[in-house]
Design an enzyme around this catalytic site. Structure first.
Site, PDB file in Angstrom:
ATOM      1  N   CYS A   1      -7.913   2.248   1.038  1.00  0.00           N
ATOM      2  CA  CYS A   1      -8.956   1.459   0.387  1.00  0.00           C
ATOM      3  C   CYS A   1      -8.488   0.956  -0.968  1.00  0.00           C
ATOM      4  O   CYS A   1      -8.149   1.714  -1.866  1.00  0.00           O
ATOM      5  CB  CYS A   1     -10.220   2.310   0.201  1.00  0.00           C
ATOM      6  SG  CYS A   1     -11.473   1.423  -0.743  1.00  0.00           S
TER       7      CYS A   1
ATOM      8  N   SER B   1       0.803  -1.228   0.000  1.00  0.00           N
ATOM      9  CA  SER B   1       0.000   0.000   0.000  1.00  0.00           C
ATOM     10  C   SER B   1       0.831   1.270   0.000  1.00  0.00           C
ATOM     11  O   SER B   1       0.318   2.341  -0.307  1.00  0.00           O
ATOM     12  CB  SER B   1      -0.917  -0.002   1.213  1.00  0.00           C
ATOM     13  OG  SER B   1      -1.722  -1.145   1.176  1.00  0.00           O
TER      14      SER B   1
END
Lengths: 666, 371
Positions: free
Chosen positions: A376, A321
């Site tokens: 997300c 991420s």
């Protein structure tokens, strides 16, 4: 009488012939001597000088390596040693017997010496003993002076005061190899006890650190005995190398990592100075500079925490991420506005396949402002797919990924920033959209090393094309970097996102919040999947990482900078199989940054961690000892009782379909 | 009896000795002592003092020998040759028994080296042989064979020791006497041609190490650490001396052990390093004077025996000198022959001084009235 007269006449004739012959020989001798002494005299005078005068090398002292504040990282201590030059030895057995009388050579030493002699070229010196104390060395000097081939030498041993903490960065020194001597033809390389850099900065900067040898002119006899000194040319010690490293910070980071297999890098956002570059676990370079015991070497090689690998520069990991910073900037560049958003229900369908968000239930409405703090996945699938892989790859390269930097390191991995052209070249196949989805969240082909992630963070924090540096230039002038060319507004959005990761209620790294008043940390977590989660497993509930074997747990990543108001330091933390970036990597980054502002507070955090590590080490040692004993006992058991001879059934744990990221380095 | 001896004609006898040549011999021997003093690193020990005492004693013995008439030597020629040959045989047998090679004959007080004496005895015996051989018979086969046998027997025995240098020296002395006695020249020429023709054959018969020695002589640089070392270091010592040398006690080749055998076979190199070309000329010219004197004595001598004796011995002395100096200058292979009067060693010095005493005996006889 005439008979006698004839005899005398004949005699006289022949006497003249003989006398003439003698005169001729005499003239030849005079001629020859004149030739030798007058016409060839100069040549022979030179030869006589060459006989008489011997130049003995004075090996230069190796240059020190110091940190940015001048604190020593590598220095020298005198080392009295006895070396043996096989070429000059007349009788090896007698020579070794002679040494044994003076020093305590045990059988193993003798075996080692003989093995060394057998495998090395005859001109390479072989170490007989090192670290002799002064009385032993003095005794040797007197007693073996007339034994050809034995040389007591006063060399310098390299000392690394901090040991493991700097092992990967500095490397270590060792005896030159015969190949190196053949290549460089430098007589220093076969000087007994001389050491050259073998790894890390020691190897890369060997030329400057080595210095220039001095010479001692001595008068020697045919047997090599020194009669007197005729003169000396002093050696020029190697240059002192000043690094940008902060010794205390690096030591702190190394201690803070505990027994994790991890890397921490801290970069100054303004200057590119690498303040810390630590990879743990490591090895003791002090041991490596002498002779690595075979047992230790084997242990290091077999250790699954890879102590021999410099993870900071050579380790390659999916950025996970943390890469979403890149995707965000690329999306802004491609015209996606911050207010555009997606509804995340935890799943993203593409064709027949489903991509999942790390949150099973989904995040609901997510726009750019909340995408980073919530990390997300669905948001990045959507916009990554929209802008395409090439836009992402271009931004990644601008931020410093997929490249090597000009650093004095023994090796650097470039990693891979994939795009369409790369895929075509590497696999002769077109790029698939599913691959874009993976790439957008830092999985799939993309692979980076911790140093690149730190540089990326520094570039985002400063907005400039920061280049990392390890060597402090003379004068310490700060370099001027070009702007990255990314609009300040874009950067501000990303920085705010990173701020929220740590400081807002929805952030994934709330544990990284700075304890120092007035200082805020901004960062981004990353959790890089090592295994593939099957649909089957998803139905039954994804296994918690903590329940998996260490090797299958996810890598934990965290990149951060501080202070947020005027970014100064960028840090990247990677913990191999560290489970989750937010939970495990972020606190380390927080403490390391805290140390920069309030060392006392950071140090206080160490105590419980070190207690825990010590307890774990103790437990491991106990288990190991137990295993060793069991093994010993088993070896003593009759074979029909032994269980270890029957191989247990092996289970293939790895999923054969799992995407194996290409790890070649091109 | 004693008073008769003391009141004898000493002064007259002594005045007939060639004092100028004796002075030259002392000059050479003295220089030798100076060199030995330096070779020992500026010390009388271990060589110079011993050699000096030896030189003084043997010089006196030489003067004593000079007073003996050549006729006495003529009478004693065969017995002396016989005794020395027996001595050589004895050394050989002793060596066989004790199972090693031996050159010395230990007769209690001193050790004698028969091969050294043979260098003189061979000249004595052949001169005696040709004294009574009628002229014109020298080249006949039945006259040649005994002469060659006289040379071959001791030469072969010495070769067995094995001592190539001395065997060559004995052969050279004998052959020179034959040459001077008037043996036809074509014999020497054809012998020389035969020797050259036989060389390939001899080469094939040599041992490998002997071939290597010859090759190293031809090119010492092929083996600078081994056998070529001696020649190379000797040439370096001589060459580095230059015109006037490095100065007394300043030789480095000698003092730092680069020069092998610096006090015996290679003493010329030791000298040349410190005294240079001038020192070399000093030695060569003084020996030239001695040799010239020897030839003149031979030319003035009365009778074939004395002529052959004087010149045969002079030639033997020359052989010593020439081979030694050629060796140290790299013109001849390394053969163990010392430099007369200068090298350290009693045996060689004794031989040379006896040799000179014999020539002086001839010289004194030349000056006798009524001859």
């Amino acid at each position: 009488m005439s008979n006698e007269a004839a005899r005398e006449q004949s005699f006289t004739r022949r006497a003249f012939v003989l006398g003439g012959g003698m005169a001729a020989v005499g003239a030849t001798l005079i001629g020859r001597m004149t030739w030798l002494s007058i016409f060839e005299g100069e040549r022979y005078q030179l030869a006589s000088e060459e006989n008489r005068v011997q130049l003995r090398l004075i090996p230069p002292r190796r240059g020190w390596i110091v940190d940015r504040n001048g604190k020593p990282l590598a220095l020298n201590k005198p080392d009295y040693r006895l070396e043996l030059i096989p070429e000059q030895v007349v009788d090896l057995d007698a020579t070794l017997a002679r040494v044994t009388k003076i020093l305590n050579l045990d059988f193993a030493d003798e075996l080692r010496i003989r093995a060394d002699i057998a495998i090395q070229p005859r001109y390479m010196p072989v170490e007989v003993a090192r670290d002799l104390d002064w009385p032993a060395f003095a005794a040797l000097n007197v007693q073996v002076a007339d034994v050809p081939g034995l040389q007591p030498v006063r060399a310098f041993a390299r000392v690394y005061p901090d040991g493991d903490q700097f092992a990967h960065l500095l490397g270590y020194v060792g005896a030159p190899t015969p190949e190196q001597y053949r290549e460089q033809k430098d007589p220093l390389l076969i000087f007994p006890g001389f050491r050259i850099g073998k790894d890390g900065i020691e190897r890369h900067e060997d030329k400057g650190l080595r210095g220039t040898a001095g010479a001692l002119k001595v008068e020697v006899t045919a047997r090599g005995k020194v009669i007197r000194e005729l003169g000396t040319r002093a050696d020029k010690p190697g240059e002192t190398l000043k690094l940008t490293i902060d010794r205390d910070l690096q030591n702190y980071a190394a201690r803070r990592l505990g027994d994790n297999s991890a890397s921490v890098i801290v970069i100054d956002c303004e200057t590119g100075d690498i303040l810390t570059m630590v990879s743990m676990p490591a090895y003791d370079p002090n041991l490596f500079s002498t002779r690595v015991p075979a047992k230790l070497w084997k242990e290091l090689q077999e250790n699954d925490h890879n102590p021999l690998l410099n993870k900071s520069a050579m380790g390659l990991y999916p950025p996970g991420s943390t890469f979403k910073l890149v995707t965000t900037l690329a999306a802004l560049e491609a015209g996606v506005t911050p207010d555009q958003g997606v509804i995340c229900n935890g799943r993203y369908r593409l064709g027949n396949n489903t991509w999942h968000c790390h949150s099973r239930r989904g995040h609901g409405h997510v726009d750019m402002h909340s995408a980073l703090p919530k990390s997300c996945d669905i948001y990045f699938y959507q916009y990554g797919r929209q802008i395409g892989i090439d836009a992402i790859a271009t931004m990644a390269r601008r931020l410093g990924l997929g490249q090597k930097y000009e650093l004095p390191l023994a090796g650097q991995a470039a990693g891979i920033v994939p795009d369409r052209a790369w895929k075509l070249k590497r696999y002769k196949k077109d790029w698939g959209i599913g691959e874009t989805l993976n790439s957008a969240i830092g999985q799939g082909y993309i692979i980076t090393n911790p140093l690149q992630l730190a540089v990326m963070t520094a570039r985002i924090a400063s907005g400039k094309a920061v280049m990392p540096r390890l060597m402090m230039p003379a004068g310490g002038a700060a370099p001027v970097f070009d702007s990255l060319g990314i609009p300040e507004a874009h950067l501000a959005i990303v920085r705010q996102g990173m701020f929220d990761v740590v400081n807002s209620g929805m952030g994934t790294a709330r544990g990284a919040r700075s304890p120092v008043g007035g200082i805020h940390i901004a960062g981004k977590t990353g959790t890089a999947q090592v295994r593939r989660i099957t649909a089957e497993e998803r139905r039954h509930g994804v296994k918690r990482n903590e329940a998996l074997p260490w090797k299958q747990r996810d890598h934990a990543l965290f990149v951060a900078f501080a202070p947020t108001e005027s970014p100064r330091y960028a840090v990247s933390v990677i913990i191999e199989h560290g489970i989750a970036g937010g939970k495990y990597a972020a606190p380390i980054a927080r403490d390391v940054l805290t140390y920069l502002f309030e060392p006392e507070r950071a140090l206080a955090a160490l105590a419980p961690i070190e207690r825990e590590v010590a307890a774990r080490r103790e437990e491991n040692a106990r288990l190991q000892a137990l295993a060793d004993t069991t093994q010993d006992q088993q070896a003593l058991m009759p074979s029909w009782l032994r269980t270890d001879l029957v191989a247990p059934p092996t289970f293939e744990i790895a999923d054969p379909d799992a995407p194996v990221p290409p790890r070649d380095d091109n | 009896m004693l008073s008769a001896l003391l009141n004898g004609p000493w002064r007259r006898e002594l005045s007939r000795l060639p004092w100028s040549i004796i002075a030259v011999i002392v000059a050479l021997g003295g220089f030798g002592l100076v060199i030995l003093y330096s070779a020992a690193g500026g010390s009388l020990d271990p060589w110079a003092l011993k050699q000096g005492i030896r030189f003084a004693i043997l010089l006196t013995a030489m003067l004593g020998l000079a007073l003996i008439k050549p006729d006495t030597w003529l009478r004693l020629a065969w017995p002396i040759y016989g005794v020395v040959l027996a001595g050589l045989l004895g050394v050989e047998l002793l060596g066989q028994i004790s199972g090693g090679s031996q050159r010395w004959l230990d007769i209690g007080i001193i050790q004698l080296q028969p091969s050294e004496f043979m260098k003189l005895a061979i000249v004595l015996a052949l001169a005696r042989y040709y004294q009574f051989l009628p002229r014109g018979y020298e080249t006949r086969l039945n006259a040649l064979i005994p002469a060659l046998a006289l040379i071959a027997a001791p030469a072969a025995l010495v070769m067995l020791q094995p001592d190539l240098g001395t065997a060559l020296s004995i052969t050279f002395g004998g052959v020179v006497v034959m040459f001077l006695a008037g043996v036809r020249l074509w014999l020497f020429v054809s012998a020389g041609v035969a020797a050259i023709a036989a060389m390939p054959l001899a080469w094939s018969m040599l041992h490998d190490y002997q071939r290597k020695r010859v090759l190293i002589f031809l090119d010492p640089s092929t083996d600078p650490r081994g056998a070529g070392y001696h020649i190379t270091q000797s040439k370096i010592a001589i060459g580095s001396g230059g015109l006037d040398g490095k100065g007394f006690l300043n030789g480095t080749q000698s003092h730092l052990d680069y020069l092998p055998e610096l006090q015996t076979d290679f003493i010329f190199a030791t000298m040349a390093e410190e005294w240079g070309l001038l020192g070399g000329l000093y030695i060569i010219l003084l020996f030239g004077v001695v040799l010239f004197w020897g030839i003149r004595v031979a030319l003035q001598a009365k009778g074939q025996f004395q002529r052959l004796l004087a010149l045969g011995l002079t030639a033997t002395l020359f052989f010593y000198l020439a081979i030694n100096m050629m060796m140290v200058m790299g013109l001849a292979p390394v053969v163990g022959i010392p430099l007369p009067l200068i090298s350290y060693g009693g045996s060689a010095m004794m031989t040379v001084l006896i040799l000179l005493g014999l020539i002086m005996g001839v010289a004194r006889h030349n000056k006798m009235p009524g001859n």
